[in-house]
Scaffold this motif. Structure first.
Motif, PDB file in Angstrom:
ATOM      1  N   GLY A  46       0.801  -1.041  -0.026  1.00  0.00           N
ATOM      2  CA  GLY A  46       0.074  -0.152   0.071  1.00  0.00           C
ATOM      3  C   GLY A  46       0.766   1.223   0.289  1.00  0.00           C
ATOM      4  N   THR A  47       2.162   1.192  -0.265  1.00  0.00           N
ATOM      5  CA  THR A  47       2.979   2.365   0.083  1.00  0.00           C
ATOM      6  C   THR A  47       2.717   3.154  -1.280  1.00  0.00           C
ATOM      7  OG1 THR A  47       4.901   1.032   0.716  1.00  0.00           O
ATOM      8  CG2 THR A  47       5.234   3.212  -0.073  1.00  0.00           C
ATOM      9  N   ASP A  48       2.301   2.610  -2.446  1.00  0.00           N
ATOM     10  CA  ASP A  48       1.874   3.532  -3.536  1.00  0.00           C
ATOM     11  C   ASP A  48       0.437   3.079  -3.581  1.00  0.00           C
ATOM     12  OD1 ASP A  48       1.137   4.401  -6.249  1.00  0.00           O
ATOM     13  OD2 ASP A  48       2.805   4.074  -7.138  1.00  0.00           O
ATOM     14  N   PRO A  49      -0.444   4.161  -3.398  1.00  0.00           N
ATOM     15  CA  PRO A  49      -1.893   3.750  -3.432  1.00  0.00           C
ATOM     16  C   PRO A  49      -2.604   3.031  -4.567  1.00  0.00           C
ATOM     17  CG  PRO A  49      -1.558   5.919  -2.743  1.00  0.00           C
ATOM     18  CD  PRO A  49      -0.166   5.747  -3.247  1.00  0.00           C
ATOM     19  N   ALA A  50      -1.745   3.467  -5.891  1.00  0.00           N
ATOM     20  CA  ALA A  50      -2.286   2.797  -7.072  1.00  0.00           C
ATOM     21  C   ALA A  50      -2.197   1.377  -7.248  1.00  0.00           C
ATOM     22  CB  ALA A  50      -1.631   3.607  -8.352  1.00  0.00           C
ATOM     23  N   THR A  51      -1.091   1.001  -6.494  1.00  0.00           N
ATOM     24  CA  THR A  51      -0.735  -0.533  -6.647  1.00  0.00           C
ATOM     25  C   THR A  51      -1.916  -1.125  -6.001  1.00  0.00           C
ATOM     26  OG1 THR A  51       1.552  -0.129  -6.335  1.00  0.00           O
ATOM     27  CG2 THR A  51       0.761  -2.360  -5.516  1.00  0.00           C
ATOM     28  N   VAL A  52      -2.527  -0.853  -5.023  1.00  0.00           N
ATOM     29  CA  VAL A  52      -3.602  -1.710  -4.383  1.00  0.00           C
ATOM     30  C   VAL A  52      -4.586  -1.946  -5.473  1.00  0.00           C
ATOM     31  CG1 VAL A  52      -5.480  -1.549  -2.576  1.00  0.00           C
ATOM     32  CG2 VAL A  52      -3.376  -0.568  -2.066  1.00  0.00           C
ATOM     33  N   HIS A  53      -4.959  -1.028  -6.135  1.00  0.00           N
ATOM     34  CA  HIS A  53      -6.105  -1.159  -6.969  1.00  0.00           C
ATOM     35  C   HIS A  53      -5.814  -2.017  -8.448  1.00  0.00           C
ATOM     36  CE1 HIS A  53      -7.692   2.299  -4.892  1.00  0.00           C
ATOM     37  NE2 HIS A  53      -8.828   1.789  -5.458  1.00  0.00           N
ATOM     38  N   LEU A  54      -4.418  -1.718  -8.846  1.00  0.00           N
ATOM     39  CA  LEU A  54      -3.829  -2.268  -9.971  1.00  0.00           C
ATOM     40  C   LEU A  54      -3.605  -3.797  -9.669  1.00  0.00           C
ATOM     41  CD1 LEU A  54      -1.579   0.392 -11.258  1.00  0.00           C
ATOM     42  CD2 LEU A  54      -3.353  -0.396 -12.402  1.00  0.00           C
ATOM     43  N   ALA A  55      -3.295  -4.144  -8.361  1.00  0.00           N
ATOM     44  CA  ALA A  55      -3.063  -5.297  -7.962  1.00  0.00           C
ATOM     45  C   ALA A  55      -4.365  -6.146  -7.950  1.00  0.00           C
ATOM     46  CB  ALA A  55      -2.262  -5.574  -6.729  1.00  0.00           C
ATOM     47  N   GLY A 147     -14.326  11.402  12.474  1.00  0.00           N
ATOM     48  CA  GLY A 147     -14.573  10.342  11.636  1.00  0.00           C
ATOM     49  C   GLY A 147     -13.305   9.837  10.850  1.00  0.00           C
ATOM     50  N   GLN A 148     -12.947  10.951   9.923  1.00  0.00           N
ATOM     51  CA  GLN A 148     -11.656  10.997   9.234  1.00  0.00           C
ATOM     52  C   GLN A 148     -11.221  12.463   9.169  1.00  0.00           C
ATOM     53  OE1 GLN A 148     -11.439   8.894   5.337  1.00  0.00           O
ATOM     54  NE2 GLN A 148     -12.660   7.216   5.867  1.00  0.00           N
ATOM     55  N   ALA A 149      -9.912  12.601   8.846  1.00  0.00           N
ATOM     56  CA  ALA A 149      -9.412  13.961   8.813  1.00  0.00           C
ATOM     57  C   ALA A 149      -7.766  13.947   8.352  1.00  0.00           C
ATOM     58  CB  ALA A 149      -9.429  14.709  10.334  1.00  0.00           C
ATOM     59  N   PRO A 198      -8.466   8.854   0.225  1.00  0.00           N
ATOM     60  CA  PRO A 198      -7.469   9.684  -0.157  1.00  0.00           C
ATOM     61  C   PRO A 198      -8.255  11.055  -0.411  1.00  0.00           C
ATOM     62  CG  PRO A 198      -8.269   8.116  -1.793  1.00  0.00           C
ATOM     63  CD  PRO A 198      -8.618   7.628  -0.613  1.00  0.00           C
ATOM     64  N   LEU A 199      -7.250  12.337  -0.701  1.00  0.00           N
ATOM     65  CA  LEU A 199      -7.875  13.506  -0.995  1.00  0.00           C
ATOM     66  C   LEU A 199      -8.457  13.504  -2.365  1.00  0.00           C
ATOM     67  CD1 LEU A 199      -5.847  15.993   0.859  1.00  0.00           C
ATOM     68  CD2 LEU A 199      -7.767  14.999   1.905  1.00  0.00           C
ATOM     69  N   GLY A 200      -7.397  12.865  -3.429  1.00  0.00           N
ATOM     70  CA  GLY A 200      -8.109  13.182  -4.810  1.00  0.00           C
ATOM     71  C   GLY A 200      -8.524  11.589  -5.107  1.00  0.00           C
ATOM     72  N   SER A 201      -8.170  11.132  -6.194  1.00  0.00           N
ATOM     73  CA  SER A 201      -8.677   9.839  -6.875  1.00  0.00           C
ATOM     74  C   SER A 201      -7.797   8.670  -6.322  1.00  0.00           C
ATOM     75  CB  SER A 201      -8.336   9.859  -8.194  1.00  0.00           C
ATOM     76  OG  SER A 201      -6.982   9.844  -8.533  1.00  0.00           O
ATOM     77  N   TRP A 202      -8.311   7.423  -6.686  1.00  0.00           N
ATOM     78  CA  TRP A 202      -7.632   6.399  -6.352  1.00  0.00           C
ATOM     79  C   TRP A 202      -5.994   6.328  -6.325  1.00  0.00           C
ATOM     80  CZ3 TRP A 202      -5.469   2.787  -9.971  1.00  0.00           C
ATOM     81  CH2 TRP A 202      -5.745   3.183 -11.373  1.00  0.00           C
ATOM     82  N   THR A 203      -5.491   7.212  -7.204  1.00  0.00           N
ATOM     83  CA  THR A 203      -3.993   7.084  -7.392  1.00  0.00           C
ATOM     84  C   THR A 203      -3.316   8.087  -6.482  1.00  0.00           C
ATOM     85  OG1 THR A 203      -4.117   9.042  -9.036  1.00  0.00           O
ATOM     86  CG2 THR A 203      -4.271   6.548  -9.949  1.00  0.00           C
ATOM     87  N   SER A 204      -3.989   9.012  -5.577  1.00  0.00           N
ATOM     88  CA  SER A 204      -3.495  10.051  -4.793  1.00  0.00           C
ATOM     89  C   SER A 204      -2.819   9.647  -3.732  1.00  0.00           C
ATOM     90  CB  SER A 204      -4.577  11.002  -4.450  1.00  0.00           C
ATOM     91  OG  SER A 204      -4.162  11.789  -3.532  1.00  0.00           O
ATOM     92  N   SER A 205      -1.751  10.072  -3.318  1.00  0.00           N
ATOM     93  CA  SER A 205      -0.822   9.757  -2.212  1.00  0.00           C
ATOM     94  C   SER A 205      -1.306  10.620  -1.096  1.00  0.00           C
ATOM     95  CB  SER A 205       0.723   9.624  -2.368  1.00  0.00           C
ATOM     96  OG  SER A 205       0.899  10.884  -2.823  1.00  0.00           O
ATOM     97  N   GLN A 206      -2.171  11.515  -1.151  1.00  0.00           N
ATOM     98  CA  GLN A 206      -2.566  12.230  -0.063  1.00  0.00           C
ATOM     99  C   GLN A 206      -3.890  11.885   0.502  1.00  0.00           C
ATOM    100  OE1 GLN A 206      -2.671  16.434  -2.059  1.00  0.00           O
ATOM    101  NE2 GLN A 206      -1.021  16.814  -0.842  1.00  0.00           N
ATOM    102  N   PHE A 207      -3.905  11.726   1.846  1.00  0.00           N
ATOM    103  CA  PHE A 207      -5.165  10.857   2.574  1.00  0.00           C
ATOM    104  C   PHE A 207      -5.288  11.582   3.825  1.00  0.00           C
ATOM    105  CE2 PHE A 207      -0.841   8.887   3.283  1.00  0.00           C
ATOM    106  CZ  PHE A 207      -0.916   8.887   4.726  1.00  0.00           C
ATOM    107  N   ARG A 208      -6.481  10.715   4.170  1.00  0.00           N
ATOM    108  CA  ARG A 208      -7.069  11.145   5.604  1.00  0.00           C
ATOM    109  C   ARG A 208      -6.746  10.186   6.619  1.00  0.00           C
ATOM    110  NH1 ARG A 208     -10.721  12.640   1.644  1.00  0.00           N
ATOM    111  NH2 ARG A 208     -11.585  14.350   1.339  1.00  0.00           N
ATOM    112  N   TRP A 209      -6.597  10.401   7.772  1.00  0.00           N
ATOM    113  CA  TRP A 209      -6.552   9.337   8.753  1.00  0.00           C
ATOM    114  C   TRP A 209      -7.825   9.149   9.456  1.00  0.00           C
ATOM    115  CZ3 TRP A 209      -1.899   7.167   9.552  1.00  0.00           C
ATOM    116  CH2 TRP A 209      -0.653   7.653   9.210  1.00  0.00           C
TER     117      TRP A 209
END
Length: 396
Positions: A46-55, A147-149, A198-209
């Motif tokens: 999960g280091t690269d968010p896109a990897t999860v979806h592509l895998a 909830g998420q931030a 994530p803050l953007g699309s499924w490829t975004s590396s910016q995320f909420r906690w």
């Protein structure tokens, strides 16, 4: 019996056959839901968010549902969780494994991470452990309310998260750290928070906690046995070197856990390997040859430390970066044969690197997988976080 007369020999062809079935890559072994993929593989990088979806997409019978279904699992149903795991790396796990991962690998790393943060803050003259604990409790309460931030949003509720301190003063790598960045990282390893939407699309590396889902505190030895048993059932046979690398444990821990689960020794080309008890026979039925386009950091490409049986040494320079991260790979019938990339216009470009090629059947199957990938990715542009020589060249 094996060639040495005391254990069964498992050759490269059989290992590749197991890989195709157990890693959900053979056509008849593909899954219907992301939860099935994650459950079979134990962990998705999960280091690269896109990897999860592509895998996930590479292993679904209907890849068109990849994004919607993976986001449902991660952020709606919370049946999958992105959290720190083995080797202090971010993975996506089935939620029912969070307690196992936390106890088996997270506790030791978490203790080191918190100690390092307190040491760095003390050196910089920043507030002490009592202050940090107070800020932590306040931040967790704020996160529970929201909830998420993001870290910035949490700092609105708890301004002390904005506190900064100098790291490695006087060194060439001196820098300024913010308490929020370091503290949230520690809380992630401790299993108190997880990465959310994530803050953007499924490829975004910016995320909420988000606050981590509750889980029981397990006995460390029992959790290690569960984790190693789950992984070995999917990736066995594997060597001690593979197991030590994947778990991040000491070799003494690996040996202890292998004994506790009754793992059976087999003979491999690299030497002694291990499978779970009762898995020494050719359990998987033969499958038709298969092709796959897997993303950078895919758990199959990164699954073993000793990789010669599926990845020829001469293919590594173009397919790996300088830190040992694998880029996008092209597979044919259980081995890596090349790499791929997405061009600016969305085209999936690929290249076979095997001397002499792979034949017409393989090339046709690879081309079909490229069309399949391009079809569900659509207009989204995917650039691997860790870029490799061949990926850069093909991407143009």
């Amino acid at each position: 019996m094996g060639r040495s007369g005391w254990v069964r020999y498992i050759g490269v062809a059989e290992r590749r056959g197991r890989l195709g079935v157990r890693q959900r890559l053979a056509l008849d072994a593909r899954a219907g839901r992301p939860e099935e993929v994650a459950g079979s593989l134990v962990a998705l990088h999960g280091t690269d968010p896109a990897t999860v979806h592509l895998a996930v997409g590479a292993r679904l019978t209907d890849p068109g549902v990849t994004v919607a279904e993976t986001e449902r699992a991660l952020y709606g149903d919370r049946s999958l969780v992105r959290m720190h795991g083995m080797r202090h790396t971010v993975f996506v796990f089935p939620t029912d494994l969070t307690a196992v991962v936390h106890a088996s690998t997270g506790l030791a790393v978490a203790a080191r991470e918190r100690a390092a943060l307190l040491k760095d803050m003390a050196k910089a003259g920043a507030p002490d452990a009592a202050w940090l604990k107070e800020v932590e409790e306040s931040a967790l309460a704020a996160l529970a309310r929201r909830g998420q931030a993001t870290a910035a949003e949490l700092a609105e509720d708890e301004p002390r998260l904005r506190e900064q301190f100098v790291y490695a003063a006087g060194k060439s790598y001196e820098g300024v750290h913010t308490v929020s960045t370091r503290l949230l990282r520690v809380l992630g390893v401790e299993g108190k928070v997880v990465r959310g939407r994530p803050l953007g699309s499924w490829t975004s590396s910016q995320f909420r906690w988000a606050v981590a889902p509750p889980h029981p505190e397990l006995d460390v030895a029992e959790a290690q046995a569960v984790l190693l048993g789950r992984w070995l059932a999917v990736c066995g046979p594997a060597t001690e070197n593979d197991l030590k690398w994947w778990t991040g444990w000491k070799v003494t821990d690996v040996r202890r856990v292998l004994a506790s689960i009754g793992a059976q020794a087999v003979e491999l080309d690299e030497g002694t390997g291990y499978v779970v008890e009762g898995d020494v026979g050719p359990a998987d039925a033969p499958v038709e040859p298969w092709a796959a386009l897997l993303p950078g950091l895919d758990p199959t490409a990164m699954g073993w430390r000793d990789r010669d049986w599926y990845l020829a040494p001469e293919l590594r320079p173009p397919l790996f970066d300088g830190s040992g991260n694998v880029g996008p790979t092209v597979w044919w019938d259980g081995r890596v044969v090349g790499g791929w990339a997405q061009r600016p216009d969305g085209e999936i470009a690929w290249r076979v690197l095997v001397p002499g090629g792979v034949g017409r059947e393989a090339e046709a199957a690879i081309a079909e997988e490229a069309r399949r990938l391009q079809g569900w990715v659509g207009a989204t542009r995917v650039t691997p976080r860790f870029r490799t020589p061949l990926e850069r060249e093909l991407a143009g």
